[in-house]
Design a protein around this motif. Structure first.
Motif, PDB file in Angstrom:
ATOM      1  N   ALA A   1      -2.185 -36.826 -13.254  1.00  0.00           N
ATOM      2  CA  ALA A   1      -2.430 -37.205 -11.864  1.00  0.00           C
ATOM      3  C   ALA A   1      -3.883 -36.937 -11.521  1.00  0.00           C
ATOM      4  N   SER A   2      -4.411 -37.681 -10.576  1.00  0.00           N
ATOM      5  CA  SER A   2      -5.802 -37.530 -10.165  1.00  0.00           C
ATOM      6  C   SER A   2      -6.096 -36.080  -9.775  1.00  0.00           C
ATOM      7  N   GLY A   3      -7.117 -35.510 -10.406  1.00  0.00           N
ATOM      8  CA  GLY A   3      -7.515 -34.143 -10.107  1.00  0.00           C
ATOM      9  C   GLY A   3      -6.751 -33.077 -10.868  1.00  0.00           C
ATOM     10  N   ALA A   4      -5.687 -33.491 -11.555  1.00  0.00           N
ATOM     11  CA  ALA A   4      -4.876 -32.523 -12.305  1.00  0.00           C
ATOM     12  C   ALA A   4      -5.344 -32.465 -13.758  1.00  0.00           C
ATOM     13  N   PRO A   5      -5.189 -31.312 -14.405  1.00  0.00           N
ATOM     14  CA  PRO A   5      -5.581 -31.224 -15.814  1.00  0.00           C
ATOM     15  C   PRO A   5      -4.612 -32.004 -16.698  1.00  0.00           C
ATOM     16  N   VAL A   6      -5.111 -32.418 -17.855  1.00  0.00           N
ATOM     17  CA  VAL A   6      -4.280 -33.103 -18.836  1.00  0.00           C
ATOM     18  C   VAL A   6      -3.504 -32.059 -19.626  1.00  0.00           C
ATOM     19  N   MET A   7      -2.208 -32.239 -19.717  1.00  0.00           N
ATOM     20  CA  MET A   7      -1.369 -31.302 -20.454  1.00  0.00           C
ATOM     21  C   MET A   7      -1.291 -31.759 -21.914  1.00  0.00           C
ATOM     22  N   ILE A   8      -1.836 -30.972 -22.799  1.00  0.00           N
ATOM     23  CA  ILE A   8      -1.857 -31.301 -24.222  1.00  0.00           C
ATOM     24  C   ILE A   8      -0.651 -30.666 -24.898  1.00  0.00           C
ATOM     25  N   GLY A   9       0.219 -31.517 -25.442  1.00  0.00           N
ATOM     26  CA  GLY A   9       1.445 -31.016 -26.041  1.00  0.00           C
ATOM     27  C   GLY A   9       1.475 -31.136 -27.552  1.00  0.00           C
ATOM     28  N   ALA A  10       2.652 -30.867 -28.114  1.00  0.00           N
ATOM     29  CA  ALA A  10       2.822 -30.845 -29.564  1.00  0.00           C
ATOM     30  C   ALA A  10       2.616 -32.210 -30.197  1.00  0.00           C
ATOM     31  N   ASP A  11       2.980 -33.284 -29.495  1.00  0.00           N
ATOM     32  CA  ASP A  11       2.847 -34.619 -30.071  1.00  0.00           C
ATOM     33  C   ASP A  11       1.377 -34.978 -30.289  1.00  0.00           C
ATOM     34  N   TYR A  12       0.549 -34.685 -29.313  1.00  0.00           N
ATOM     35  CA  TYR A  12      -0.889 -34.954 -29.434  1.00  0.00           C
ATOM     36  C   TYR A  12      -1.476 -34.116 -30.563  1.00  0.00           C
ATOM     37  N   GLU A  13      -1.110 -32.856 -30.624  1.00  0.00           N
ATOM     38  CA  GLU A  13      -1.609 -31.976 -31.679  1.00  0.00           C
ATOM     39  C   GLU A  13      -1.173 -32.473 -33.056  1.00  0.00           C
ATOM     40  N   ARG A  14       0.046 -32.917 -33.180  1.00  0.00           N
ATOM     41  CA  ARG A  14       0.571 -33.383 -34.463  1.00  0.00           C
ATOM     42  C   ARG A  14      -0.187 -34.611 -34.959  1.00  0.00           C
ATOM     43  N   GLN A  15      -0.580 -35.482 -34.059  1.00  0.00           N
ATOM     44  CA  GLN A  15      -1.341 -36.672 -34.438  1.00  0.00           C
ATOM     45  C   GLN A  15      -2.810 -36.352 -34.709  1.00  0.00           C
ATOM     46  N   ALA A  16      -3.318 -35.352 -34.042  1.00  0.00           N
ATOM     47  CA  ALA A  16      -4.729 -35.001 -34.185  1.00  0.00           C
ATOM     48  C   ALA A  16      -5.032 -34.254 -35.478  1.00  0.00           C
ATOM     49  N   ASP A  17      -4.121 -33.405 -35.919  1.00  0.00           N
ATOM     50  CA  ASP A  17      -4.401 -32.530 -37.061  1.00  0.00           C
ATOM     51  C   ASP A  17      -4.814 -33.282 -38.333  1.00  0.00           C
ATOM     52  N   PRO A  18      -4.102 -34.341 -38.745  1.00  0.00           N
ATOM     53  CA  PRO A  18      -4.519 -35.050 -39.962  1.00  0.00           C
ATOM     54  C   PRO A  18      -5.901 -35.682 -39.829  1.00  0.00           C
ATOM     55  N   LEU A  19      -6.233 -36.135 -38.638  1.00  0.00           N
ATOM     56  CA  LEU A  19      -7.543 -36.730 -38.398  1.00  0.00           C
ATOM     57  C   LEU A  19      -8.647 -35.678 -38.513  1.00  0.00           C
ATOM     58  N   ILE A  20      -8.396 -34.494 -37.973  1.00  0.00           N
ATOM     59  CA  ILE A  20      -9.376 -33.409 -38.073  1.00  0.00           C
ATOM     60  C   ILE A  20      -9.615 -33.045 -39.528  1.00  0.00           C
ATOM     61  N   GLU A  21      -8.533 -32.933 -40.286  1.00  0.00           N
ATOM     62  CA  GLU A  21      -8.669 -32.618 -41.711  1.00  0.00           C
ATOM     63  C   GLU A  21      -9.471 -33.701 -42.434  1.00  0.00           C
ATOM     64  N   LEU A  22      -9.165 -34.949 -42.163  1.00  0.00           N
ATOM     65  CA  LEU A  22      -9.870 -36.053 -42.800  1.00  0.00           C
ATOM     66  C   LEU A  22     -11.354 -36.028 -42.463  1.00  0.00           C
ATOM     67  N   GLN A  23     -11.690 -35.763 -41.224  1.00  0.00           N
ATOM     68  CA  GLN A  23     -13.091 -35.747 -40.809  1.00  0.00           C
ATOM     69  C   GLN A  23     -13.862 -34.602 -41.472  1.00  0.00           C
ATOM     70  N   ILE A  24     -13.216 -33.462 -41.637  1.00  0.00           N
ATOM     71  CA  ILE A  24     -13.870 -32.343 -42.327  1.00  0.00           C
ATOM     72  C   ILE A  24     -14.109 -32.705 -43.786  1.00  0.00           C
ATOM     73  N   GLU A  25     -13.138 -33.339 -44.403  1.00  0.00           N
ATOM     74  CA  GLU A  25     -13.285 -33.752 -45.798  1.00  0.00           C
ATOM     75  C   GLU A  25     -14.380 -34.792 -45.957  1.00  0.00           C
ATOM     76  N   ARG A  26     -14.427 -35.742 -45.030  1.00  0.00           N
ATOM     77  CA  ARG A  26     -15.493 -36.743 -45.053  1.00  0.00           C
ATOM     78  C   ARG A  26     -16.861 -36.103 -44.872  1.00  0.00           C
ATOM     79  N   ALA A  27     -16.960 -35.223 -43.895  1.00  0.00           N
ATOM     80  CA  ALA A  27     -18.248 -34.589 -43.598  1.00  0.00           C
ATOM     81  C   ALA A  27     -18.770 -33.811 -44.796  1.00  0.00           C
ATOM     82  N   GLY A  28     -17.890 -33.085 -45.478  1.00  0.00           N
ATOM     83  CA  GLY A  28     -18.316 -32.326 -46.650  1.00  0.00           C
ATOM     84  C   GLY A  28     -18.859 -33.217 -47.743  1.00  0.00           C
ATOM     85  N   ALA A  29     -18.145 -34.302 -48.045  1.00  0.00           N
ATOM     86  CA  ALA A  29     -18.579 -35.229 -49.089  1.00  0.00           C
ATOM     87  C   ALA A  29     -19.886 -35.920 -48.706  1.00  0.00           C
ATOM     88  N   ARG A  30     -20.019 -36.265 -47.452  1.00  0.00           N
ATOM     89  CA  ARG A  30     -21.215 -36.977 -47.000  1.00  0.00           C
ATOM     90  C   ARG A  30     -22.434 -36.071 -46.961  1.00  0.00           C
TER      91      ARG A  30
END
Length: 234
Positions: free
Chosen positions: A195-224
């Motif tokens: 809602a306008s002015g309210a904080p975004v509630m970050i739940g388990a579903d968002y975290e579950r989708q984000a984790d593999p992407l974070i891992e991939l980006q760290i792996e990419r960054a190291g190789a690059r």
């Protein structure tokens, strides 16, 4: 990320890195230095990111990196210094520390995107019952819950090494655009509504989708990062 890169250095690059950093220092040990000096050297602030608008399909250097004053321009400038053997030793060391940090920074999606919110810093969230902002969530909040660095390193490092040739293809600008697309698709694309002015509630579903992407980006960054240093320190 720096530890992953260090494991992929050629023998020659490893020797050059050790010479530039000096005795007893490692890439991982100096990787946070650019953050530590941001307050005393405010001109370096814009070097940590490139603000590619979320509603734009790709990078426009004139729009997003005027006068090269962004992470893409900073990496290019520091690589040029790193390759200059006539440069004073302390300046080459500084350039190396900047390259290490900035290649890592540009793989955090909110360092390559903006939605009129200072790279997510103005998006207020609640995660695990604690208030914060979207940028800090992607900087450290999610990663901190994935496990200890020493436990994650073997898996991340091995995965990065297996795909290092694929990860290292393209230019720094290409990498920034790839990271920007991840911000569009995941960071903002999957962000729960609020809602306008309210904080975004970050739940388990968002975290579950984000984790593999974070891992991939760290792996990419190291190789690059390893590919950059192997090329520049031959």
């Amino acid at each position: 990320m720096a530890r992953i890169a260090e494991a992929q250095l050629t023998a020659e690059a490893r020797v050059r890195v050790a010479e530039i950093l000096g005795p007893g220092s490692t890439m991982a040990a100096v990787s946070s230095w650019p953050d530590e000096i941001r307050r005393s050297r405010p001109e370096t602030g814009p070097w940590h990111y490139v603000d590619i608008p979320i509603d734009k399909p790709s990078l426009d250097m004139a729009r997003d990196c005027p006068n090269g004053n962004c992470v893409i321009g900073a990496i290019a400038a520091m690589r040029a210094k790193l390759q200059d053997p006539a440069l004073a030793a302390d300046q080459r060391r500084e350039a190396l520390m900047f390259v290490i940090h900035f290649v890592g920074d540009m793989h955090q999606p909110l360092h390559c995107s903006d939605n009129g919110d200072r790279g997510g810093n103005q998006v207020h969230i609640v995660f695990q019952g604690q208030p914060g902002n979207l940028h800090s969530l992607w900087d450290s909040g999610l990663l901190a819950r994935m496990g200890k660095e020493d436990d994650l390193f073997p898996r991340f490092s091995a995965a990065s090494a297996r795909r290092r040739k694929k990860f290292a293809t393209g230019t720094v600008s290409d990498w920034a655009e790839q990271t920007h697309k991840l911000a569009q698709q995941m960071v903002y694309g999957k962000l729960p509504s609020a809602a306008s002015g309210a904080p975004v509630m970050i739940g388990a579903d968002y975290e579950r989708q984000a984790d593999p992407l974070i891992e991939l980006q760290i792996e990419r960054a190291g190789a690059r990062l390893a590919a950059v240093l192997n090329q520049d320190l031959r």
